[in-house]
Motif scaffolding. Structure first.
Motif: not given
Length: 181
Positions: A44, A96, A98, A100-101
């Motif tokens: 990630d 997939a 994860t 940071d928005e």
């Protein structure tokens, strides 16, 4: 691990040997787990870094107007991007991550803003929708325009292909991700 297994005194293939090899494997996994947080960033983290680098290049750097509520809604609908024949799809596997928005929003905004003129042209020429309703010439025109689109997935593939870190001290041919060899 192999060197340690060769040093075992138990007869190869015996139950004792299998147990000893199992202990060596567990020990190796524990040693790797101890190193991983300090020496090997998670995928990630690596993906986030690669995307940050890709998004800093002039073609995607912006500055971009923020996405409107309607644009965000439109992006959340499935099937909004016509097929993208980007030329950078070399057998990549879906993963997939994860992320940071803020990075994801920056990625989606850049993808939308860069692709906006092409999407507008596709809509004006009524080239979005089922291909069975299109003539051969219209299909060819849609494919030509689709190659110019920059969806988030294309940017992510380019980030992996062009900005994935190569471990220091390793030969580039041995450590480069697919597409760099």
């Amino acid at each position: 691990m192999e060197e340690r297994a060769e040093a075992l005194t138990e007869p190869v293939g015996s139950v004792e040997w299998e147990r000893a090899v199992g202990r060596l494997r567990r020990q190796a996994r524990m040693e790797a787990a101890d190193l991983r947080p300090t020496r090997w960033p998670a995928l990630d983290v690596l993906m986030g870094r690669a995307l940050q680098e890709r998004l800093q290049l002039p073609d995607l750097a912006g500055p971009w107007l923020p996405l409107s509520r309607a644009e965000r809604t439109r992006l959340s609908l499935s099937g909004r991007w016509p097929a993208c024949l980007s030329g950078c799809e070399r057998g990549t596997a879906e993963r997939a991550f994860t992320l940071d928005e803020d990075l994801v929003l920056k990625l989606r905004t850049a993808a939308w803003r860069v692709s906006e003129p092409v999407l507008k042209e596709l809509e004006e020429k009524n080239l979005i929708g089922p291909s069975r309703d299109l003539s051969e010439a219209a299909r060819e025109e849609r494919e030509r325009l689709a190659e110019k689109l920059y969806p988030s997935s294309r940017i992510a593939r380019e980030a992996v292909e062009d900005h994935w870190p190569i471990p220091q001290g390793e030969d580039a041919d041995d450590s480069a991700p697919a597409g760099h060899r």
